[in-house]
Write an enzyme that holds these catalytic residues in place. Structure first.
Site, PDB file in Angstrom:
ATOM      1  CG  ASN A   9      -1.703   1.237   1.415  1.00  0.00           C
ATOM      2  OD1 ASN A   9      -1.820   2.036   0.485  1.00  0.00           O
ATOM      3  ND2 ASN A   9      -2.252   1.416   2.596  1.00  0.00           N
ATOM      4  CD1 TRP A  10       3.364   1.047  -2.958  1.00  0.00           C
ATOM      5  CD2 TRP A  10       3.372   2.279  -4.825  1.00  0.00           C
ATOM      6  NE1 TRP A  10       4.009   0.325  -3.932  1.00  0.00           N
ATOM      7  CE2 TRP A  10       4.030   1.057  -5.088  1.00  0.00           C
ATOM      8  CE3 TRP A  10       3.248   3.212  -5.861  1.00  0.00           C
ATOM      9  CZ2 TRP A  10       4.571   0.765  -6.335  1.00  0.00           C
ATOM     10  CZ3 TRP A  10       3.788   2.908  -7.104  1.00  0.00           C
ATOM     11  CH2 TRP A  10       4.441   1.698  -7.339  1.00  0.00           C
ATOM     12  CE  LYS A  11       0.229   3.418   4.717  1.00  0.00           C
ATOM     13  NZ  LYS A  11       0.118   3.522   6.144  1.00  0.00           N
ATOM     14  CG  HIS A  98      -5.646   1.740   5.290  1.00  0.00           C
ATOM     15  ND1 HIS A  98      -5.211   2.688   6.167  1.00  0.00           N
ATOM     16  CD2 HIS A  98      -4.604   0.899   5.094  1.00  0.00           C
ATOM     17  CE1 HIS A  98      -3.947   2.439   6.497  1.00  0.00           C
ATOM     18  NE2 HIS A  98      -3.556   1.347   5.853  1.00  0.00           N
ATOM     19  CD  GLU A 100      -2.804   5.445   6.746  1.00  0.00           C
ATOM     20  OE1 GLU A 100      -2.843   5.510   5.496  1.00  0.00           O
ATOM     21  OE2 GLU A 100      -1.834   4.966   7.370  1.00  0.00           O
ATOM     22  CD  GLU A 170      -3.351  -2.749   7.254  1.00  0.00           C
ATOM     23  OE1 GLU A 170      -2.267  -2.977   6.730  1.00  0.00           O
ATOM     24  OE2 GLU A 170      -3.992  -1.707   7.067  1.00  0.00           O
ATOM     25  N   GLY A 176       2.490   2.052  10.787  1.00  0.00           N
ATOM     26  CA  GLY A 176       3.443   3.151  10.646  1.00  0.00           C
ATOM     27  C   GLY A 176       4.148   3.538  11.939  1.00  0.00           C
ATOM     28  CB  SER A 216       5.329  -1.873  12.189  1.00  0.00           C
ATOM     29  OG  SER A 216       4.899  -0.535  12.391  1.00  0.00           O
ATOM     30  N   GLY A 237       2.826  -1.258   4.310  1.00  0.00           N
ATOM     31  CA  GLY A 237       2.828   0.182   4.034  1.00  0.00           C
ATOM     32  C   GLY A 237       4.238   0.667   3.741  1.00  0.00           C
ATOM     33  N   GLY A 238       4.867   1.282   4.749  1.00  0.00           N
ATOM     34  CA  GLY A 238       6.180   1.908   4.576  1.00  0.00           C
ATOM     35  C   GLY A 238       7.202   1.024   3.874  1.00  0.00           C
TER      36      GLY A 238
END
Ligand code: PEP
Length: 253
Positions: A9-11, A98, A100, A170, A176, A216, A237-238
């Site tokens: 997930n590049w966001k 998600h 966010e 998640e 993150g 993470s 994610g990251g």
């Protein structure tokens, strides 16, 4: 047999050129040493979907997801993108609910359900996210929180469509933050989610649905997390923004 999946997930990261370069590098690494048993998915921002789709169609190895879609087919919804539009581009998966989106855009479980139904209607496979906050976990309410989210979204999906759905657990406190759930915490929740699916749908659905862990996850902790019996891969994610790191996670499945 459950499908193993790792989705990045590049966001809201990567310009088109950066996204193309990242996808190209991921494909190169997978070409060098293929991982045929794992479905590898990238979820770039809407603006990069079309060119990255063309690259993927040419090269293979990677599949494409969007990070959201609207629940309506078309109409006066400025700024929104429908599931139809995504499918038409060649997108195959869509991340929904998600944390966010829930936190910053007030997305509700009812909307997640409506979006999932809109996605399934056109042949897109939804990746439905769920997960508790730190407060809920600290109060021992994490199972109840996840159950409530899924009761109002995933568990209302038409049983005929459940085989096309993917779940991502998640925990919000792990996203993150650098603090991943322990393999035991993740396994316990994945087993719980699978039991909810089993109770609501046929046993076969519970045995075949892929449940991904996100929060993470990186190349150092992935192997231990993925070794758990109910964890079928990850939503990353990251760590999905660096090709070498992302592919190392894919290889850890
Ligand atoms: C995510 O946002 O889906 C996620 C899992 O993020 P991170 O890997 O950065 O914790």
């Amino acid at each position: 047999m459950r499908k193993k999946i790792v989705a990045g997930n590049w966001k809201m990261n990567n310009t088109l050129q950066e996204g193309l370069a990242l996808t190209f590098r991921i494909i190169d690494l997978l070409k060098e040493k293929p991982v045929p048993d794992v479905k590898v998915i990238v979820a770039p921002p809407f603006t990069s979907l079309h060119p990255i789709c063309e690259l993927i169609n040419k090269e293979g190895y990677v599949h494409l997801a969007a990070q959201d879609c609207h629940q309506e087919k078309s109409g006066a919804f400025t700024g929104e993108v429908s599931s139809d539009m995504l499918f038409d581009l060649g997108v195959k998966y869509v991340i929904l609910g998600h944390s966010e989106r829930r936190q910053y855009f007030n997305e509700t479980d009812a909307q997640v359900l409506a979006k999932a139904e809109a996605a399934l209607d056109v042949g897109l496979r939804p990746i439905i996210c769920c997960g508790e906050t730190l407060e809920q976990r600290n109060k021992g309410k994490h199972f109840a929180a996840v159950k409530k989210q899924l009761k109002n979204s995933l568990l209302k999906i038409n049983p005929a469509e459940i085989a096309h759905v993917i779940i991502a657990y998640e925990p919000v406190w792990a996203i993150g933050t650098g603090e991943n759930a322990t393999p035991e915490q993740a396994q316990e929740m994945h087993a719980f989610i699978r039991s909810l699916v089993k109770r609501k749908f046929k046993k076969e659905a519970a045995n075949t649905i892929s449940i991904l862990y996100g929060g993470s996850c990186n190349s150092k902790n992935a192997k231990e997390i993925f070794s758990q019996p109910d964890i079928d891969g990850g939503l990353i994610g990251g760590a999905s923004l660096k090709a070498e790191e992302f592919v190392a996670i894919v290889r850890a499945v």
